[in-house]
Write a protein that holds these residues in place. Sequence first.
Motif, short mmCIF file in Angstrom:
data_model
loop_
_atom_site.label_atom_id
_atom_site.label_comp_id
_atom_site.label_asym_id
_atom_site.label_seq_id
_atom_site.Cartn_x
_atom_site.Cartn_y
_atom_site.Cartn_z
N ARG A 26 64.88 -2.31 62.13
CA ARG A 26 63.53 -2.86 62.05
C ARG A 26 62.51 -2.01 62.78
NH1 ARG A 26 63.42 -8.29 63.29
NH2 ARG A 26 65.68 -8.44 63.42
N CYS A 27 61.27 -2.16 62.33
CA CYS A 27 60.07 -1.76 63.08
C CYS A 27 59.01 -2.77 62.67
CB CYS A 27 59.64 -0.34 62.77
SG CYS A 27 58.16 0.15 63.71
N GLU A 28 58.71 -3.72 63.54
CA GLU A 28 57.83 -4.83 63.19
C GLU A 28 56.88 -5.17 64.34
OE1 GLU A 28 60.16 -7.90 60.45
OE2 GLU A 28 61.23 -7.52 62.32
N SER A 29 55.77 -5.79 63.97
CA SER A 29 54.91 -6.45 64.95
C SER A 29 55.15 -7.94 64.83
CB SER A 29 53.44 -6.13 64.70
OG SER A 29 53.05 -6.52 63.40
N ARG A 30 54.91 -8.66 65.92
CA ARG A 30 55.17 -10.11 65.96
C ARG A 30 53.90 -10.85 66.38
NH1 ARG A 30 58.23 -9.93 69.89
NH2 ARG A 30 56.80 -10.69 71.49
N GLY A 31 53.47 -11.79 65.54
CA GLY A 31 52.35 -12.65 65.88
C GLY A 31 51.04 -11.90 66.04
N ILE A 32 50.03 -12.61 66.50
CA ILE A 32 48.71 -12.03 66.75
C ILE A 32 48.18 -12.55 68.09
CG2 ILE A 32 48.12 -11.77 64.32
CD1 ILE A 32 46.37 -14.33 64.68
N LYS A 33 47.18 -11.87 68.59
CA LYS A 33 46.47 -12.31 69.78
C LYS A 33 45.02 -12.61 69.44
CE LYS A 33 49.01 -9.97 73.50
NZ LYS A 33 48.89 -8.96 74.59
N THR A 34 44.47 -13.62 70.10
CA THR A 34 43.04 -13.89 70.04
C THR A 34 42.57 -14.11 71.47
OG1 THR A 34 43.43 -16.27 69.73
CG2 THR A 34 43.12 -14.94 67.74
N GLY A 35 41.48 -13.46 71.82
CA GLY A 35 40.98 -13.58 73.19
C GLY A 35 41.97 -13.08 74.23
N GLY A 36 42.83 -12.15 73.84
CA GLY A 36 43.79 -11.58 74.78
C GLY A 36 45.07 -12.36 74.95
N SER A 37 45.20 -13.50 74.26
CA SER A 37 46.40 -14.34 74.39
C SER A 37 47.04 -14.56 73.03
CB SER A 37 46.04 -15.70 75.01
OG SER A 37 45.47 -15.54 76.29
N ALA A 38 48.33 -14.83 73.05
CA ALA A 38 49.06 -15.11 71.81
C ALA A 38 48.46 -16.32 71.10
CB ALA A 38 50.54 -15.34 72.09
N TYR A 39 48.23 -16.18 69.81
CA TYR A 39 47.66 -17.28 69.03
C TYR A 39 48.77 -18.23 68.63
CZ TYR A 39 45.21 -19.89 65.42
OH TYR A 39 44.66 -20.90 64.67
N THR A 40 48.54 -19.53 68.77
CA THR A 40 49.53 -20.54 68.43
C THR A 40 49.21 -21.14 67.07
OG1 THR A 40 49.90 -21.09 70.76
CG2 THR A 40 50.63 -22.69 69.12
N PHE A 41 50.06 -20.88 66.10
CA PHE A 41 49.93 -21.53 64.80
C PHE A 41 50.48 -22.96 64.91
CE2 PHE A 41 49.96 -17.03 64.00
CZ PHE A 41 49.04 -16.86 62.98
N ARG A 42 49.99 -23.85 64.06
CA ARG A 42 50.34 -25.26 64.21
C ARG A 42 50.80 -25.88 62.88
NH1 ARG A 42 49.28 -26.43 69.23
NH2 ARG A 42 47.59 -25.35 70.35
N ASN A 43 51.57 -26.94 63.04
CA ASN A 43 52.03 -27.71 61.90
C ASN A 43 50.86 -28.45 61.25
OD1 ASN A 43 53.81 -28.84 60.07
ND2 ASN A 43 54.70 -30.30 61.50
N ASN A 44 51.01 -28.76 59.96
CA ASN A 44 50.00 -29.50 59.21
C ASN A 44 48.63 -28.80 59.23
OD1 ASN A 44 51.82 -31.71 58.59
ND2 ASN A 44 51.59 -32.35 60.73
#
Length: 243
Positions: free
Chosen positions: A76-94
């Motif tokens: 592999r060579c991958e990136s994981r997730g994204i940051k917003t405002g310098g912090s990991a962004y939390t995706f949510r259910n629904n």
Amino acid sequence: MHVRPRLLALTAAASAMVLLTSSPAFAAVIRNGEASQGLGVFEGVECPAPGSLVTSEQTDGHARVFRYTKAVGMDRCESRGIKTGGSAYTFRNNSTYWIGWEQNFSVVPGSGSDFVPFQWKSYPNSQQNYPVLMTVGNGMVQLKYVGPGEVWHTIWTREVKAFEWHRVALGIHTSDSASGGWIELYYDGIQRTFSNGSTRYTGRTWDSDNRPKWGAYDRGNTATEIINRVDRLMIGTSYADVG
């Protein structure tokens, strides 16, 4: 000084208009991940040496892009997730998310081999390791829905060649119920029809904590170097944000 009531009313209306127009507009774009911002747009990088993830200047009409190089012998060579405002962004259910990007592959494997340029990955997975993912192989790019119990469904297929740029816009409505989630796809600006005959595919699209991954993940044959170039990465809440 006496101020007439009508003048007071006009002054109040004008003040309200100033406040209204000076307030920040609501933005549905969650993340503009242009490569000019560097690797800090990502939560993390999973790219063991001698592979690399860098930003790279291009001469084909794309200015600066993310270049993922999966090395021979590595999976592999991958990136994981994204940051917003310098912090990991939390995706949510629904919730509804639209994820857009352009991709260009150095190789499209032939018969018997493929790799994964995108995953909607679960952390940690309990029933679904990756509810939605894309594969490239046998001369095709395919979108997969992987249901609970690792049940794979190929829901869309299209021919693809090495060194072609294509725009992907993937809509995911998250749900941990069997029929509460859905997937939609625009490819090169055209909404695509899935194997069920509809432009929307229904299923369970949320497992525990899901995040997007881009790059190249080789699911078994690590003998080939794979370079995936990614441009115009956007995440929002509607197709208009990322198309």
